[in-house]
Write an enzyme that holds these catalytic residues in place. Structure first.
Site, PDB file in Angstrom:
ATOM      1  N   GLU A 163      31.254  36.229  46.733  1.00 43.02           N
ATOM      2  CA  GLU A 163      31.856  37.460  47.253  1.00 43.02           C
ATOM      3  C   GLU A 163      33.271  37.238  47.753  1.00 43.02           C
ATOM      4  O   GLU A 163      34.061  38.173  47.823  1.00 43.02           O
ATOM      5  CB  GLU A 163      30.998  38.032  48.386  1.00 43.02           C
ATOM      6  CG  GLU A 163      29.775  38.767  47.913  1.00 43.02           C
ATOM      7  CD  GLU A 163      30.103  39.972  47.050  1.00 43.02           C
ATOM      8  OE1 GLU A 163      31.038  40.722  47.410  1.00 43.02           O
ATOM      9  OE2 GLU A 163      29.451  40.158  46.026  1.00 43.02           O
TER      10      GLU A 163
ATOM     11  N   GLU B 296      38.972  37.534  49.440  1.00 43.28           N
ATOM     12  CA  GLU B 296      38.814  38.099  50.782  1.00 43.28           C
ATOM     13  C   GLU B 296      37.807  37.270  51.574  1.00 43.28           C
ATOM     14  O   GLU B 296      36.599  37.363  51.363  1.00 43.28           O
ATOM     15  CB  GLU B 296      38.385  39.560  50.679  1.00 43.28           C
ATOM     16  CG  GLU B 296      39.409  40.429  49.964  1.00 43.28           C
ATOM     17  CD  GLU B 296      38.924  41.843  49.738  1.00 43.28           C
ATOM     18  OE1 GLU B 296      38.758  42.577  50.737  1.00 43.28           O
ATOM     19  OE2 GLU B 296      38.692  42.205  48.563  1.00 43.28           O
TER      20      GLU B 296
ATOM     21  N   GLU C 164      35.196  49.141  39.197  1.00 46.22           N
ATOM     22  CA  GLU C 164      35.209  47.717  39.550  1.00 46.22           C
ATOM     23  C   GLU C 164      34.595  46.902  38.420  1.00 46.22           C
ATOM     24  O   GLU C 164      33.571  47.289  37.857  1.00 46.22           O
ATOM     25  CB  GLU C 164      34.395  47.433  40.821  1.00 46.22           C
ATOM     26  CG  GLU C 164      34.984  47.961  42.102  1.00 46.22           C
ATOM     27  CD  GLU C 164      34.136  47.577  43.312  1.00 46.22           C
ATOM     28  OE1 GLU C 164      33.211  46.747  43.153  1.00 46.22           O
ATOM     29  OE2 GLU C 164      34.394  48.100  44.407  1.00 46.22           O
TER      30      GLU C 164
ATOM     31  N   LYS D  55      34.529  38.688  53.698  1.00 52.17           N
ATOM     32  CA  LYS D  55      33.453  39.463  53.088  1.00 52.17           C
ATOM     33  C   LYS D  55      32.125  38.743  53.293  1.00 52.17           C
ATOM     34  O   LYS D  55      32.037  37.524  53.134  1.00 52.17           O
ATOM     35  CB  LYS D  55      33.714  39.665  51.601  1.00 52.17           C
ATOM     36  CG  LYS D  55      34.922  40.552  51.316  1.00 52.17           C
ATOM     37  CD  LYS D  55      34.967  40.977  49.888  1.00 52.17           C
ATOM     38  CE  LYS D  55      33.816  41.920  49.621  1.00 52.17           C
ATOM     39  NZ  LYS D  55      33.814  42.413  48.237  1.00 52.17           N
TER      40      LYS D  55
END
Length: 481
Positions: free
Chosen positions: A352, A343, A289, A346
Site C-alpha cells: 500500500e 505514501e 485507479e 497509508k
C-alpha cells in the site's frame, strides 16, 4: 477470470479481491478523451495520475505539479478539494477531478443548501483558473457495508444536488460521477457474465447509471490486475497481467467469442457487461485507479520495481494507440494511474505504501513516460523474490511509548498464545523492555495472521526486516517458517 488458454478455472472472486485489497483507501486506457485529456498546442497528453497526500514530508503542491508535468500526465485526480493543490494547478490547463468525501454524502443528498455551500466553498473560488473537469462523489462507497444504510442510496441524490448547485453557479463543464471497486460486481468471469451484486443492482446502481447516461458522464472503476494475479498466480500468467503475454496466451470468452490478450481488458469488459444487463450498455467507462506496486511485505509476490515499471510503461504505450477493449474497440476511456507518490502513512500491507512514481523527496522510483511515446528505457533491476526471502515484523522508528503499549496490547489479544513467550519466565521475556516486547508481539501477530490479511503496520509503528531479530533462546518465527 482466466487470462490464458490454461487458466479457464480462475474464479470471479479474484476480481473482487483486487478491489477489496486495493481499497485506495487511494487504470486502463490512455487518456485520449478529447474532453478530458487533450488540449492546446500540446495535443493529447498521457495517462492521468492520482495525487494522494497520505505521507510525511511530501513536496509542495507547486513542486508536485512540476512532477506531474515531467511524467507526461494528461490529468490529475485529487482526494479532496485541497486548496493548495487547486491553486497550484491554476493556469496549467490540466484537467482536475476532485473527490467529494464519503462522509459528506448524507448531508449533500438530503440538502440542496448543503450542496450549494459545498460548491461555493470548495469549487467556485477555483474555476475557471483551475480546469476542474469532474466531481467524483465518494470513493468506493459500495465496498463499505458499514455505511450501507447511511450512504449508499444517497450517492445519486447527492450527485443530483451538486449538479443543480453547479448550474446555479454557472459552472456547466464539470461532470459528476463516483468511483466504484470491482467488488460492485457479483460475477466477473467470464467477462460476458458480468453482473452487479443483488444488494445494490436495483436500488443503487440502476439509478446511478440512469444519472450518468442522462448527463453523459462516466462510470468510474478502480481496477487492479496486480491483486487478481497475486491471488491466483497458478492460474493467471504474470505476462498476461503485465500486458506482455504471447499471442498464444489469448483467452476467448465462451459467452461471446471475444478474445482477450490482457487481464485489465477482462476486468473492464465485465463492468461493460454488467451495465448492459441493467439496460445501460452505452454508458461511458473510465478507470479511476490502476497500477502496480514497486515494493511490499514478504509474501507479496510480484510487488517490485521491475513489474511496476513494466506494467505502467506497457499500459501507457498500449493505450496511446486508443485500442479500447474487445467489447468496445477504439472507445476512448480516461485513465488515472495510482499514484504520484509512495505514501508512507497509508495503512495496510507494505504494498500500500509503494504505488508511487516518485519518492517523497521528488526522485523517481523508475522512469516512465505516461504519454506512451518513449520507446527505450534504462535496464530495470531484477525482480525481487519476495516469497523466498525470510522476513520479520519489528518495531520501527522511535514512537510514543503509550502508542506502542496500546499496539502491543492489541497484538497480544489476538489469536492463541501470541505473546506467551514475552510473559515472565518465557523465552523472550528478557530483555524486559517495551521495545523488545513490541518487536516480538508485532512479529508473532503478523506471522500468525498475515495470510488472512493481517499487516505489519500498527499505525506506522512497525516495519518488515530481513534481519533475524532472534536472540539467545528467543526465536522469532519468520515468513518462511
Amino acid at each position: 477470470m482466466a487470462p490464458s488458454s490454461s487458466c479457464h478455472a480462475a474464479a470471479t472472486v479474484l476480481l473482487l479481491t483486487a478491489a477489496t485489497l486495493a481499497c485506495h483507501f487511494s487504470v486502463l486506457v490512455v487518456a485520449t478523451d478529447v474532453e478530458c485529456h487533450c488540449h492546446g498546442a500540446n495535443g493529447c497528453r498521457g495517462l492521468g495520475i492520482n495525487y494522494g497526500t497520505v505521507a510525511d514530508d511530501l513536496p509542495s503542491a507547486s513542486r508536485s505539479v512540476q512532477l506531474l508535468r515531467a511524467a507526461g500526465a494528461g490529468a490529475v485526480k485529487i482526494y479532496d478539494a485541497n486548496v493548495d493543490i487547486l491553486r497550484a494547478l491554476a493556469g496549467t490547463g490540466m484537467p482536475v477531478s476532485i473527490m467529494v468525501p464519503n462522509s459528506a454524502i448524507p448531508s449533500l443528498a438530503s440538502s440542496r443548501a448543503a450542496a450549494e455551500d459545498w460548491v461555493a466553498t470548495n469549487l467556485a473560488p477555483h474555476v475557471p483558473a483551475t480546469r476542474v473537469s469532474r466531481l467524483l462523489v465518494g470513493n468506493e462507497v459500495l465496498s463499505n457495508r458499514a455505511i450501507a444504510g447511511s450512504t449508499w442510496r444517497g450517492v445519486v441524490p447527492a450527485m443530483a444536488n451538486l449538479h443543480r448547485a453547479l448550474r446555479a453557479h454557472g459552472i456547466r463543464k464539470v461532470k459528476l460521477g463516483t468511483t466504484l471497486a470491482m467488488d460492485a460486481l457479483s460475477e466477473s468471469y467470464p467477462p460476458s457474465a458480468g453482473a452487479f451484486r443483488d444488494d445494490i443492482a436495483e436500488d443503487v446502481v440502476r439509478p446511478l447509471l440512469r444519472f450518468l447516461n442522462a448527463t453523459r458522464s462516466y462510470y468510474f472503476v478502480d481496477a487492479y490486475p496486480y491483486f487478481a494475479w497475486a491471488g491466483n498466480r497458478k492460474a493467471i500468467s504474470l505476462d498476461y497481467a503485465l500486458f506482455q503475454g504471447a499471442a498464444s496466451s489469448r483467452y476467448v470468452d465462451p459467452g461471446n467469442g471475444l478474445a482477450y490478450t490482457n487481464l485489465l481488458d477482462q476486468m473492464l469488459d465485465a463492468v461493460v457487461a454488467a451495465m448492459g444487463r441493467l439496460g445501460y450498455g452505452d454508458v461511458k467507462l473510465a478507470v479511476s485507479e490502476t497500477g502496480w506496486p514497486s515494493g511490499g511485505d514478504a509474501g507479496e509476490a510480484g510487488a517490485n520495481v521491475r513489474n511496476a515499471a513494466t506494467y505502467n510503461r506497457n499500459l501507457a504505450a498500449r493505450m496511446s494507440k486508443n485500442p479500447g477493449t474487445p467489447a468496445r474497440p477504439r472507445a476512448r476511456v480516461p485513465v488515472f494511474l495510482f499514484s504520484l507518490y509512495n505514501e508512507d502513512q497509508k495503512p495496510g500491507a507494505g504494498s500500500e505504501r509503494h504505488w508511487g512514481l516518485y519518492y517523497p523527496n521528488g526522485s523517481r522510483v523508475y522512469d516512465v513516460d505516461l504519454t506512451g511515446r518513449r520507446s527505450s528505457y534504462p535496464p530495470l533491476p531484477p525482480a525481487d523474490d519476495m516469497e523466498s526471502t525470510p522476513a520479520w515484523c519489528v518495531l520501527g522508528k522511535a514512537a510514543n511509548e503509550t502508542a506502542v503499549a496500546a499496539a502491543v496490547a492489541y497484538a497480544c489479544q489476538q489469536g492463541s498464545e501470541t505473546c506467551a513467550a514475552i510473559q515472565p519466565g518465557g523465552a523472550c521475556h528478557e530483555p524486559d523492555t517495551m521495545d523488545a516486547h513490541a518487536s516480538y508481539a508485532f512479529n508473532a501477530y503478523w506471522q500468525q495472521f498475515r495470510q488472512a490479511g493481517g499487516t505489519c503496520f500498527f499505525n506506522g509503528l512497525a516495519e518488515t526486516t530481513s534481519k533475524d531479530p532472534s536472540h539467545g533462546s528467543c526465536k522469532f518465527t519468520s515468513s518462511l517458517d
